[in-house]
Design a protein around this motif. Structure first.
Motif, PDB file in Angstrom:
ATOM      1  N   ASP A 461      80.973 103.034 -57.130  1.00  0.00           N
ATOM      2  CA  ASP A 461      81.842 104.159 -56.739  1.00  0.00           C
ATOM      3  C   ASP A 461      81.164 105.495 -57.016  1.00  0.00           C
ATOM      4  O   ASP A 461      81.311 106.444 -56.247  1.00  0.00           O
ATOM      5  CB  ASP A 461      83.226 104.078 -57.408  1.00  0.00           C
ATOM      6  CG  ASP A 461      83.169 103.913 -58.923  1.00  0.00           C
ATOM      7  OD1 ASP A 461      82.147 103.440 -59.446  1.00  0.00           O
ATOM      8  OD2 ASP A 461      84.183 104.240 -59.580  1.00  0.00           O
ATOM      9  N   SER A 462      80.372 105.560 -58.091  1.00  0.00           N
ATOM     10  CA  SER A 462      79.625 106.792 -58.341  1.00  0.00           C
ATOM     11  C   SER A 462      78.536 106.965 -57.290  1.00  0.00           C
ATOM     12  O   SER A 462      78.429 108.014 -56.654  1.00  0.00           O
ATOM     13  CB  SER A 462      78.997 106.765 -59.730  1.00  0.00           C
ATOM     14  OG  SER A 462      78.026 107.778 -59.844  1.00  0.00           O
ATOM     15  N   PHE A 486      82.263  99.099 -54.953  1.00  0.00           N
ATOM     16  CA  PHE A 486      82.657  98.425 -56.192  1.00  0.00           C
ATOM     17  C   PHE A 486      83.301  99.484 -57.082  1.00  0.00           C
ATOM     18  O   PHE A 486      82.618 100.214 -57.790  1.00  0.00           O
ATOM     19  CB  PHE A 486      81.434  97.786 -56.857  1.00  0.00           C
ATOM     20  CG  PHE A 486      81.085  96.437 -56.290  1.00  0.00           C
ATOM     21  CD1 PHE A 486      81.431  96.084 -54.993  1.00  0.00           C
ATOM     22  CD2 PHE A 486      80.409  95.491 -57.062  1.00  0.00           C
ATOM     23  CE1 PHE A 486      81.114  94.840 -54.466  1.00  0.00           C
ATOM     24  CE2 PHE A 486      80.080  94.237 -56.546  1.00  0.00           C
ATOM     25  CZ  PHE A 486      80.434  93.915 -55.241  1.00  0.00           C
ATOM     26  N   ASN A 488      85.010 100.589 -60.016  1.00  0.00           N
ATOM     27  CA  ASN A 488      85.377 100.301 -61.412  1.00  0.00           C
ATOM     28  C   ASN A 488      85.794 101.575 -62.138  1.00  0.00           C
ATOM     29  O   ASN A 488      85.673 101.683 -63.351  1.00  0.00           O
ATOM     30  CB  ASN A 488      84.228  99.592 -62.146  1.00  0.00           C
ATOM     31  CG  ASN A 488      82.985 100.474 -62.232  1.00  0.00           C
ATOM     32  OD1 ASN A 488      82.903 101.501 -61.558  1.00  0.00           O
ATOM     33  ND2 ASN A 488      82.041 100.084 -63.068  1.00  0.00           N
ATOM     34  N   GLY A 490      84.427 104.432 -62.319  1.00  0.00           N
ATOM     35  CA  GLY A 490      83.467 105.327 -62.933  1.00  0.00           C
ATOM     36  C   GLY A 490      82.034 104.842 -62.945  1.00  0.00           C
ATOM     37  O   GLY A 490      81.658 103.871 -62.288  1.00  0.00           O
ATOM     38  N   ILE A 491      81.242 105.564 -63.728  1.00  0.00           N
ATOM     39  CA  ILE A 491      79.821 105.301 -63.893  1.00  0.00           C
ATOM     40  C   ILE A 491      79.669 104.247 -64.992  1.00  0.00           C
ATOM     41  O   ILE A 491      80.093 104.497 -66.134  1.00  0.00           O
ATOM     42  CB  ILE A 491      79.091 106.607 -64.277  1.00  0.00           C
ATOM     43  CG1 ILE A 491      79.268 107.640 -63.165  1.00  0.00           C
ATOM     44  CG2 ILE A 491      77.618 106.350 -64.581  1.00  0.00           C
ATOM     45  CD1 ILE A 491      78.693 109.015 -63.467  1.00  0.00           C
ATOM     46  N   TYR A 492      79.152 103.120 -64.658  1.00  0.00           N
ATOM     47  CA  TYR A 492      78.941 101.959 -65.549  1.00  0.00           C
ATOM     48  C   TYR A 492      80.233 101.221 -65.908  1.00  0.00           C
ATOM     49  O   TYR A 492      80.300  99.999 -65.848  1.00  0.00           O
ATOM     50  CB  TYR A 492      78.236 102.337 -66.868  1.00  0.00           C
ATOM     51  CG  TYR A 492      77.046 103.242 -66.722  1.00  0.00           C
ATOM     52  CD1 TYR A 492      76.091 103.013 -65.727  1.00  0.00           C
ATOM     53  CD2 TYR A 492      76.857 104.334 -67.575  1.00  0.00           C
ATOM     54  CE1 TYR A 492      74.988 103.844 -65.598  1.00  0.00           C
ATOM     55  CE2 TYR A 492      75.747 105.160 -67.444  1.00  0.00           C
ATOM     56  CZ  TYR A 492      74.821 104.924 -66.455  1.00  0.00           C
ATOM     57  OH  TYR A 492      73.731 105.737 -66.331  1.00  0.00           O
TER      58      TYR A 492
HETATM   59 MG    MG Z   1      81.165 102.411 -60.898  1.00  0.00          MG
END
Ligand code: MG
Ligand code: ADP
Ligand code: TPW
Length: 578
Positions: A461-462, A486, A488, A490-492
């Protein structure tokens, strides 16, 4: 410019002669050299140029941001072995495109960034022209070559130099500076046509020295535990048959780098992709084909390469690449097609197979790892984890092997690279040498345009956010692109909390965002998928219909890990609070 007109006017009265100008000469020069697609963003001084190029039969794809147009051009270069062309306006447009030009150079992709620029006389005296910038000087350190054309009669030579510089030797990015005045310069049409250059043999074969081939074969023959590593240079070279013959005739296990996956199928019996750490550690002779010993291969030394002494053979077109990180005992310099052909000829008909205990142990390790992974890929958990979602996409790519997979993100990238088997050459396009976020939509658009094949873009998504506005471009050109985000949150991971204040943590985004609605805003198909089954149905429908589609795949926000698989590169403060 006036000099040109004067010298012509002495030959015949103005009215009787046919004239051409900078606009037309650039278009004619591009067409003459088969450069029939331009990726860019219009504006002063190139708006009319774009229109005229389109009218002349060049496909001109207008983007929403130059960086994405630039990434499109760079990957077009990788896919076609012709320089991808990106066209930008001066200063800010140029700078937006420059990231992609540097990316092309870093990744050894041929690309030409053509940018309009403001008036030299004013720029050089720094008198504040419209979008003033010394673009040539700025571009130089970031590309393989940079040229400026000041006179209409030099357009043919200027473009020829740009093409040669981009595709010959190690491919890379080239900058071509076209000051606004050039476009309107008029000259005699016949003289103009004569001034154009059709580049002959733009990337001449570079034959390896015979003794370098013999040296490489001697080292290879002495190996007890040989390994072949295929890099994206091998994919670029389009010497697919030769490479397959070399691998199969030698019987040596091969490890594909990310964008070399599919050069030989990942399900090939000699593929060691799923036994990566074992083959890096235990091999005694490693033959690199179009792959650099950079960070992606831990520089050829250290823990991941194990204790056992190792000898490297390297095939590359760039002589300076040899010994860049470790000693290369058998450098083979030349183009991959010529080098592999020479190796094949030198191997003769009775090349000994590598020791069976080695090949058997590699195959065993690989099969164990594949078997370990298999159940995780079949889970139908809700919310989805990466493996459940990727298991579905792996099957879809297996059933549609000619589809092109674009991939970026952290966990989304690292896990997809491992899980999704590739079956054909140059079908996996990803973040490349820099691990850059933002290639997604530019790559997807160029892949669809250049190949006519369906495209599946698997995006964190990032990662998606860096080029997301180009969904409008995808809808406008009605391209067969299916984007799976994908999501989720956010980042990671989507779970970080900022305890210090009201602002959200630095790695999280708006919870439960609906990216699918971005696609709907422009007339494409949007789907929210919450289970592997829903995801499968939606992707298959998109690939069948060819309609621009964006699937928001809801991923468990706790499923990912920090920096994906390269968390070890992340410095951590020992002094950090909490
Ligand atoms: Mg993500
Ligand atoms: P990867 O990231 O897949 O490991 P790299 O980008 O590091 O691959 O390496 C690609 C290498 O391939 C570069 O060193 C480049 O010089 C080389 N290369 C590119 N095209 C050719 C070619 N046609 N023949 C030989 N070497 C090539
Ligand atoms: C141009 C740094 C590496 S990976 C990543 C960033 C911002 C995004 C990871 O989140 P995503 O994936 O895409 O949601 P996931 O599945 O792990 O949640 N700017 C540029 N390039 C890079 N590499 C970064 C920042 C980075």
């Amino acid at each position: 410019m006036s000099a040109v007109v004067q010298s012509i006017s002495s030959a015949a009265p103005e009215a009787e002669r046919e004239l051409t100008d900078g606009f037309n000469l650039i278009i004619d020069a591009l067409k003459l050299n088969g450069l029939d697609t331009i990726y860019g963003v219009p504006g002063i001084p190139i708006t009319d140029f774009g229109r005229m190029a389109q009218a002349a039969g060049i496909r001109v794809l207008s983007f929403r941001h130059e960086q994405n147009a630039g990434y499109a051009a760079s990957i077009a270069g990788f896919l076609t072995k012709k320089p991808g062309v990106c066209l930008t306006v001066s200063a800010p447009g140029f700078l937006n495109g420059l990231t992609a030009l540097a990316h092309a150079t870093t990744n050894c992709f041929p690309m030409i960034l053509i940018s309009g620029s403001s008036e030299r006389e004013i720029v050089d005296l720094q008198q504040g022209d419209y979008e003033e910038m010394d673009q040539l000087a700025v571009a130089k350190p970031l590309c393989k070559a940079a040229f400026r054309i000041l006179h209409a009669q030099d357009i043919g030579i200027g473009l020829a130099r740009a093409i040669r510089a981009a595709v010959s030797g190690r491919p890379g990015g080239v900058y071509l500076d076209l000051p606004a005045k050039l476009f309107g310069q008029v000259m005699d049409a016949e003289a103009g046509a004569k001034s154009l250059v059709k580049v002959i043999d733009a990337a001449p074969a570079q034959l390896p020295a015979p003794d370098s081939i013999q040296r490489a074969l001697d080292v290879l023959k002495g190996a007890k535990r040989p390994l072949i590593i295929l890099g994206k240079g091998a994919a670029y070279a389009q010497a697919d048959d030769e490479i397959r013959q070399l691998v199969e005739k030698s019987g040596i296990p091969f490890l594909p780098m990310s964008m070399a996956k599919g050069l030989l199928p990942d399900l090939h019996p000699q593929c060691a992709g799923a036994a990566r750490s074992t083959v890096l550690k235990d091999s005694d002779v490693v033959m690199l084909i179009g792959a650099r010993l950079n960070w992606l291969l831990s520089h050829g030394k250290g823990k991941s390469w194990g204790e056992a002494p190792k000898q490297f053979i390297q095939i590359d077109i760039e002589p300076k690449e040899m010994d860049s990180n470790v000693e290369i005992v058998a450098p083979v310099v030349g183009d991959i097609g010529s080098c592999i052909s020479a190796l094949l000829a030198g191997m003769g008909d009775a090349w000994p197979a590598p020791p069976a205990d080695w090949t058997a142990s590699v195959a065993k390790k690989r099969d164990e790892n594949v078997a370990k992974m298999a159940p995780r890929l079949m889970n139908n958990n809700v919310p989805m984890d990466y493996h459940g979602a990727l298991g579905v996409l792996r099957t879809i790519i297996k059933e549609r092997p000619d589809a092109i997979l674009i991939n970026e993100g952290a966990n989304t990238l690292d896990l997809a690279r491992g899980v999704i088997d590739m079956h054909q050459p140059r079908k996996r396009l990803d973040v490349g040498t820099w691990g850059v976020m933002g290639i997604g939509m530019g790559y997807a658009i160029a892949a669809a345009v250049e190949t006519g094949k369906p495209v599946l873009a698997v995006e964190g998504d990032s990662a998606f956010g860096f080029s997301g506005m180009e969904v409008e471009t995808i809808c406008r050109y009605n391209l067969p692109i299916c984007i799976v985000i994908f999501n989720n949150n956010g980042i990671y991971r989507g779970t970080d909390v900022n305890d210090a204040g009201a602002d959200p943590a630095t790695t999280v985004f708006v919870k439960d965002a609906r990216y699918d609605r971005m696609m709907e805003a422009f007339g494409g198909v949007g789907v929210n998928a919450t289970s592997p089954d829903e995801l499968k149905r939606a992707v298959n429908a998109a690939m069948d219909s060819g309609k621009p589609t964006l699937i928001n795949a809801v991923i468990d926000p706790t499923a990912g890990s920090e920096s994906g698989r390269i968390g070890n590169l992340n410095p951590q403060s020992a002094l950090k609070k909490k």
